[in-house]
Design a protein around this motif. Sequence first.
Motif, short mmCIF file in Angstrom:
data_model
loop_
_atom_site.label_atom_id
_atom_site.label_comp_id
_atom_site.label_asym_id
_atom_site.label_seq_id
_atom_site.Cartn_x
_atom_site.Cartn_y
_atom_site.Cartn_z
N THR A 25 0.84 -1.20 0.00
CA THR A 25 0.00 0.00 0.00
C THR A 25 0.87 1.25 0.00
O THR A 25 0.55 2.24 -0.68
CB THR A 25 -0.96 -0.01 1.20
OG1 THR A 25 -1.83 -1.15 1.06
CG2 THR A 25 -1.80 1.25 1.28
N GLN A 55 -7.28 0.41 -1.04
CA GLN A 55 -7.57 -0.77 -0.22
C GLN A 55 -8.79 -0.52 0.67
O GLN A 55 -9.63 -1.40 0.86
CB GLN A 55 -6.34 -1.10 0.62
CG GLN A 55 -6.45 -2.38 1.43
CD GLN A 55 -5.10 -2.82 2.01
OE1 GLN A 55 -4.12 -2.09 2.00
NE2 GLN A 55 -5.06 -4.03 2.52
N ASP A 107 -5.45 -1.70 -5.19
CA ASP A 107 -4.84 -2.20 -3.95
C ASP A 107 -5.81 -3.21 -3.32
O ASP A 107 -6.83 -2.81 -2.77
CB ASP A 107 -4.57 -1.02 -3.02
CG ASP A 107 -3.59 -1.38 -1.91
OD1 ASP A 107 -3.13 -2.54 -1.86
OD2 ASP A 107 -3.29 -0.49 -1.09
#
Length: 316
Positions: free
Chosen positions: A55, A95, A171
């Motif tokens: 990330t 994410q 992500d």
Amino acid sequence: MAPDPTVPALEIVNLKKKYAGTKKNPGTDALKGVSLTVPQGEFFAFLGPNGAGKTSLISIVAGLAVKSSGEVRVHGISIDEHADHAKAFIGLVPQEMNFNIFEKVINIVLDQAGYYGISRAEAMPQAEKVLKDLSLWEKRNEAAQALSGGMKRRLLIARALVHKPRVLLLDEPTAGVDVELRRGMWDFLRELNESGTTIILTTHYLEEAEQLCRRVAIINQGEIIKEGTVKELLTSLSSVTLLVDTKEPVLLSNMELLRGYPITKIDETTLEVKLEHNQPANDIFRKLSSIGINIMNVRNSGSRLEEVFVSLVEKK
Ligand SMILES: Nc1ncnc2c1ncn2[C@@H]1O[C@H](COP(=O)(O)OP(=O)(O)OP(=O)(O)O)[C@@H](O)[C@H]1O
Ligand SMILES: [Mg+2]
């Protein structure tokens, strides 16, 4: 000027990221000098365990986090010298969900276009296209909170595509997504890649990288420990584990006769066979049938990429 197809979609040189510490905590070296080139049109995966730095890397490329040192160029454009120009090439699917859940679906997509200087009217045709492609058009006038988890993930993808980016960064796009939906997302991403978009994703699912991506980088503790095509990584595998299902239970007397062979009994009718690099499986199968063991079925013990991954991370 026509875009130059030989310019890499992404070039990263000696990228470092250190998160500042506190009095008690010395800080974290999340990226320790990562270098990488991804050509245009590639389908690329970063694989790595929790905390590997995936990330951090994606966020720096997308301009959401600041690097400590190193260089990043997107389609040849430095993120330091021309941040906005570099960002225009990129769509990011983060994410974590980071939209306003009280906002209408269509506005979440159209407002994103505004960040790239695209008016709502101009953005509408592309917003309609991506929402339809991702089966969200019917939901366009609902607040995002009324969407299911899987729909919210698809909304993140729609939002990332509204300015027609050349490079899509995702992500962990399918974390927590059920198998059917995951396969649907894979099909969507495959088509997008075939139509020319470079795709770079991070994933925990080795099967995802194996099925979807052509090249992968395995990242661990802030460093790339292996990079290559999925095929190259699989051939670098030093051993392969097969599971052999037998017709009848394997007796202890059978196992006596197999002493010295790389064979372990897993249960009554399952044998595990470990083949070293390039060792033909046929020799083993011949031995098994010569002592009266009938083979019903031979399976790979799991994702082969997983074996590469585990062997590399264990070596650290
Ligand atoms: N904002 C932050 N402040 C301080 N440390 C951070 C921050 N973000 C990440 N880290 C640390 O940097 C390291 C890399 O984290 P990162 O989120 O990049 O890993 P990741 O590979 O994406 O992990 P995951 O698979 O869990 O998403 C970890 O040790 C993490 O604790
Ligand atoms: Mg992460």
